[in-house]
Design a protein around this motif. Structure first.
Motif, PDB file in Angstrom:
ATOM      1  N   ARG A 443      41.853  39.124  40.295  1.00  0.00           N
ATOM      2  CA  ARG A 443      41.880  38.533  38.950  1.00  0.00           C
ATOM      3  C   ARG A 443      40.607  37.727  38.689  1.00  0.00           C
ATOM      4  O   ARG A 443      40.099  37.694  37.563  1.00  0.00           O
ATOM      5  N   ALA A 444      40.071  37.091  39.731  1.00  0.00           N
ATOM      6  CA  ALA A 444      38.819  36.343  39.565  1.00  0.00           C
ATOM      7  C   ALA A 444      37.675  37.284  39.192  1.00  0.00           C
ATOM      8  O   ALA A 444      36.844  36.951  38.332  1.00  0.00           O
ATOM      9  N   THR A 445      37.615  38.467  39.826  1.00  0.00           N
ATOM     10  CA  THR A 445      36.552  39.423  39.489  1.00  0.00           C
ATOM     11  C   THR A 445      36.752  40.008  38.101  1.00  0.00           C
ATOM     12  O   THR A 445      35.785  40.348  37.421  1.00  0.00           O
ATOM     13  N   GLU A 446      38.003  40.127  37.673  1.00  0.00           N
ATOM     14  CA  GLU A 446      38.262  40.625  36.317  1.00  0.00           C
ATOM     15  C   GLU A 446      37.792  39.611  35.279  1.00  0.00           C
ATOM     16  O   GLU A 446      37.217  39.978  34.256  1.00  0.00           O
ATOM     17  N   ARG A 447      38.048  38.346  35.556  1.00  0.00           N
ATOM     18  CA  ARG A 447      37.646  37.298  34.624  1.00  0.00           C
ATOM     19  C   ARG A 447      36.145  37.065  34.639  1.00  0.00           C
ATOM     20  O   ARG A 447      35.552  36.688  33.630  1.00  0.00           O
ATOM     21  N   GLU A 448      35.529  37.244  35.796  1.00  0.00           N
ATOM     22  CA  GLU A 448      34.086  37.019  35.937  1.00  0.00           C
ATOM     23  C   GLU A 448      33.505  38.125  36.822  1.00  0.00           C
ATOM     24  O   GLU A 448      33.365  37.962  38.041  1.00  0.00           O
ATOM     25  N   PRO A 449      33.154  39.260  36.241  1.00  0.00           N
ATOM     26  CA  PRO A 449      32.680  40.402  37.038  1.00  0.00           C
ATOM     27  C   PRO A 449      31.407  40.132  37.838  1.00  0.00           C
ATOM     28  O   PRO A 449      31.095  40.872  38.763  1.00  0.00           O
ATOM     29  N   THR A 450      30.681  39.059  37.491  1.00  0.00           N
ATOM     30  CA  THR A 450      29.437  38.746  38.204  1.00  0.00           C
ATOM     31  C   THR A 450      29.643  37.699  39.296  1.00  0.00           C
ATOM     32  O   THR A 450      28.667  37.149  39.816  1.00  0.00           O
ATOM     33  N   TYR A 451      30.869  37.425  39.667  1.00  0.00           N
ATOM     34  CA  TYR A 451      31.188  36.392  40.665  1.00  0.00           C
ATOM     35  C   TYR A 451      31.107  37.019  42.058  1.00  0.00           C
ATOM     36  O   TYR A 451      32.049  37.633  42.551  1.00  0.00           O
ATOM     37  N   GLU A 470      37.959  51.081  49.706  1.00  0.00           N
ATOM     38  CA  GLU A 470      37.925  50.046  48.672  1.00  0.00           C
ATOM     39  C   GLU A 470      37.019  48.894  49.106  1.00  0.00           C
ATOM     40  O   GLU A 470      36.325  48.290  48.280  1.00  0.00           O
ATOM     41  N   ALA A 471      37.002  48.599  50.411  1.00  0.00           N
ATOM     42  CA  ALA A 471      36.154  47.523  50.921  1.00  0.00           C
ATOM     43  C   ALA A 471      34.679  47.853  50.742  1.00  0.00           C
ATOM     44  O   ALA A 471      33.867  46.965  50.439  1.00  0.00           O
ATOM     45  N   ARG A 476      29.645  46.564  48.122  1.00  0.00           N
ATOM     46  CA  ARG A 476      28.433  46.946  47.374  1.00  0.00           C
ATOM     47  C   ARG A 476      28.319  46.135  46.089  1.00  0.00           C
ATOM     48  O   ARG A 476      27.204  45.783  45.683  1.00  0.00           O
ATOM     49  N   ARG A 477      29.450  45.838  45.443  1.00  0.00           N
ATOM     50  CA  ARG A 477      29.400  44.999  44.241  1.00  0.00           C
ATOM     51  C   ARG A 477      28.899  43.600  44.605  1.00  0.00           C
ATOM     52  O   ARG A 477      28.079  43.018  43.891  1.00  0.00           O
ATOM     53  N   ALA A 482      24.448  39.508  45.001  1.00  0.00           N
ATOM     54  CA  ALA A 482      23.799  38.576  45.933  1.00  0.00           C
ATOM     55  C   ALA A 482      23.047  39.381  46.982  1.00  0.00           C
ATOM     56  O   ALA A 482      23.499  39.510  48.131  1.00  0.00           O
ATOM     57  N   PRO A 483      21.910  39.966  46.614  1.00  0.00           N
ATOM     58  CA  PRO A 483      21.164  40.829  47.545  1.00  0.00           C
ATOM     59  C   PRO A 483      20.812  40.084  48.837  1.00  0.00           C
ATOM     60  O   PRO A 483      20.376  38.938  48.818  1.00  0.00           O
ATOM     61  N   GLY A 484      21.038  40.759  49.945  1.00  0.00           N
ATOM     62  CA  GLY A 484      20.700  40.185  51.237  1.00  0.00           C
ATOM     63  C   GLY A 484      21.733  39.251  51.804  1.00  0.00           C
ATOM     64  O   GLY A 484      21.512  38.644  52.865  1.00  0.00           O
ATOM     65  N   SER A 485      22.887  39.108  51.141  1.00  0.00           N
ATOM     66  CA  SER A 485      23.930  38.213  51.632  1.00  0.00           C
ATOM     67  C   SER A 485      24.423  38.673  52.999  1.00  0.00           C
ATOM     68  O   SER A 485      24.914  39.799  53.134  1.00  0.00           O
ATOM     69  N   PRO A 486      24.328  37.827  54.044  1.00  0.00           N
ATOM     70  CA  PRO A 486      24.777  38.250  55.379  1.00  0.00           C
ATOM     71  C   PRO A 486      26.255  38.616  55.405  1.00  0.00           C
ATOM     72  O   PRO A 486      26.650  39.579  56.061  1.00  0.00           O
ATOM     73  N   GLY A 487      27.084  37.862  54.680  1.00  0.00           N
ATOM     74  CA  GLY A 487      28.515  38.149  54.671  1.00  0.00           C
ATOM     75  C   GLY A 487      28.833  39.478  54.029  1.00  0.00           C
ATOM     76  O   GLY A 487      29.668  40.248  54.535  1.00  0.00           O
TER      77      GLY A 487
END
Length: 533
Positions: A443-451, A470-471, A476-477, A482-487
């Motif tokens: 729901r958080a991604t639906e409300r804010e797709p750039t989160y 799905e993972a 990839r999203r 956040a390009p380069g995010s280690p997580g």
């Protein structure tokens, strides 16, 4: 009534001996009543990562790292003085959230006393200064600075900054008199980066107390010492390899003006309505017209007050000082709030001192018109307002028992807020696992797709549930945002390996390890993937 003024702003008068003790004793009783029953509970929010789970805070040798390394993830947060106090408390009391919150509470009371003392220095009468300081102490916006242990950076920084302002001497004082306030200014900077504006506030104070025979240049010259201290602190950051830049600096003048106007409206509204915003609330800029009009009105008010002060209206000078203090102290949040994408109640902690000064000037002007019959009525009304604020703040403090109650309260206020959904999902995942938490992240991604953080947790939950396709998509999203995010790289690599795409997964995990060489989970996942045939 105030005494004759200097430079359009009143000179301090001698307070009644009992007044400081009345303010301090009453403030202590109020704070004990408001927060006393709510100091226990769990470590919540960033207190878990940066205190409870931090090897540097727990270790007796951790102080070395706190003095030489960034405190928070991302490598740009360096706050050695405030973090050392957290480390010291941990060494003495162990993992006690009660002790940490009591530490914040003691510093909050001391800061409130300095608010009172500065109001008295501005010639606000003792009764008015007392009730205004009490209202500041128990305003709902003070809840987070007390209950959130990591808000120590704001509370201790404000204490040092107000100490520097109160102790700042006239330009004719001996050079040694400037040592203490300059040291306090440096310590404020060592608590939080936003206190970089303190030299500007000290310059305002230097002008306020300037004697008629002292030139403006001479009055401002001593401010060069704290300016040099700030520059030296940023030089130290650079030597230690800690970034001091902000992407928001390149956003453009108009964009940053819109951000500033939005932030000013947000915190002024909360202060004057006696409210507290959600602990986490998504930042959405106001319409450009509304933001720019707000800044225009603030500027127009400043001009009116400046003209009145130049004509000898001393309280207009005090009001101008309060307005300027609020705007200058709030300005650094233009770099923080839009970049983080969310408000923080603690960001108003120091700036709202300026609004208290503004209110004090307004009340004094009112009393000059109706003196003496109105004075007791106004003070009594202030006590009633302080008690009302105290009741509201006590309710806010009660939510800090656990992450579920804290962020659950945010969801009650703003059911569709993406930040509240995300943080409540994190709390749910700790208590009940991913099956219960995943819907909140989605729901958080639906409300804010750039989160990006929400997408990262969506991918993590899909991994835990064995839904690797799905993972991959969710990872990839997150990486796109956040390009380069280690997580995000770790989640993507693990998902690819689990789908049998071993070579792709190894390549991604190698990138994750390069981004964060100290991460044991990535190192272990990479070793396991290489052992597969």
């Amino acid at each position: 009534m105030s005494e004759p003024a200097t430079s359009g702003i009143p000179v301090a008068r001698s307070p009644r001996p009992v007044a400081p003790w009345v303010m301090l004793g009453g403030g202590l009783v109020l704070l004990a009543a408001v927060f006393g029953l709510h100091l226990g509970g769990d470590f919540v929010w960033d207190d878990r990562a940066y205190l409870l789970e931090s090897a540097r805070v727990r270790s007796p040798e951790g102080w070395r790292a706190l003095l030489t390394e960034p405190f928070a993830l991302g490598g740009a947060v360096y706050r050695p003085f405030s973090t050392i106090t957290l480390w010291l408390e941990w060494q003495v009391f162990g993992p006690s959230i009660v002790a940490l919150r009591i530490g914040n509470l003691a510093m909050h009371l001391a800061t409130g006393f300095l608010v009172f003392a500065w109001l008295r220095k501005l010639a606000v009468r003792a009764g008015v200064a007392t009730v205004l300081a009490w209202m500041w102490l128990v305003h709902p916006l003070a809840t987070e600075p007390v209950m959130f242990a990591n808000a120590r950076h704001d509370v201790l920084g404000a204490l040092c900054a107000l100490g520097a302002l109160y102790a700042w001497p006239r330009a004719t004082a001996r050079p040694s008199a400037f040592v203490l306030p300059s040291v306090l200014a440096l310590l404020a900077m060592a608590c939080k980066e936003s206190f970089v504006v303190l030299p500007a506030l000290l310059a305002m104070e230097a002008v306020r107390i300037r004697e008629p025979s002292t030139s403006l240049r001479r009055a401002l010259a001593p401010v060069g010492v704290p300016v040099l201290a700030v520059l030296a602190f940023f030089g130290l950051r650079r030597v230690l390899g800690i970034s001091s830049s902000s992407d928001q600096l390149g956003a453009g003048v108009r964009a940053n003006a819109v951000h500033f106007g939005t932030i000013v409206l947000h915190y002024a509204r909360l202060f004057f309505t006696g409210q507290n915003g959600p602990t986490v609330e998504r930042y959405v800029p106001e319409a450009p017209a509304a933001s720019l009009v707000a800044l225009g009105l603030a500027l127009a008010l400043a001009v009116i007050l400046a003209r009145a002060a130049s004509r000898g209206r001393t309280l207009a000078g005090v009001a101008l000082l309060g307005l300027a203090f609020f705007l200058v102290a709030l300005a650094p949040n233009v770099l923080a709030v839009p970049a983080l994408g969310q408000y923080g109640n603690r960001y108003a902690y120091f700036p709202m001192v300026g609004l208290v000064v503004l209110a004090g000037a307004g009340i004094e002007e009112l009393l000059l018109q109706f003196e003496p019959s109105m004075a007791r009525f106004v003070v009594g009304a202030g006590v009633v307002v302080a008690l009302f604020l105290a009741a509201s703040t006590s309710l806010e403090a009660s939510a800090w028992t656990s992450a579920l109650t804290l962020f659950g309260r945010d969801l009650d206020r703003a059911p569709g807020d993406s930040r509240a959904l995300y943080h409540f999902g994190v709390a749910v995942s700790r208590e009940a696992g991913c099956p219960e938490a995943l819907p909140f992240f989605l729901r958080a991604t639906e409300r804010e797709p750039t989160y990006a953080r929400a997408w990262h947790n969506v991918s993590g939950c899909f991994i835990n549930l064995g839904q690797f396709s799905e993972a991959v998509e969710a990872s990839r999203r997150a990486l796109a945002l956040a390009p380069g995010s280690p997580g995000a790289l770790y989640n993507l690599g693990v998902s690819l390996v689990s789908l049998g795409r071993r070579d792709e997964g190894i390549e991604v995990l190698e990138r994750a390890l390069a981004a964060d060489p100290a991460d044991a989970a990535t190192r272990g996942a990479l070793a396991a993937a290489r052992r597969l045939e």
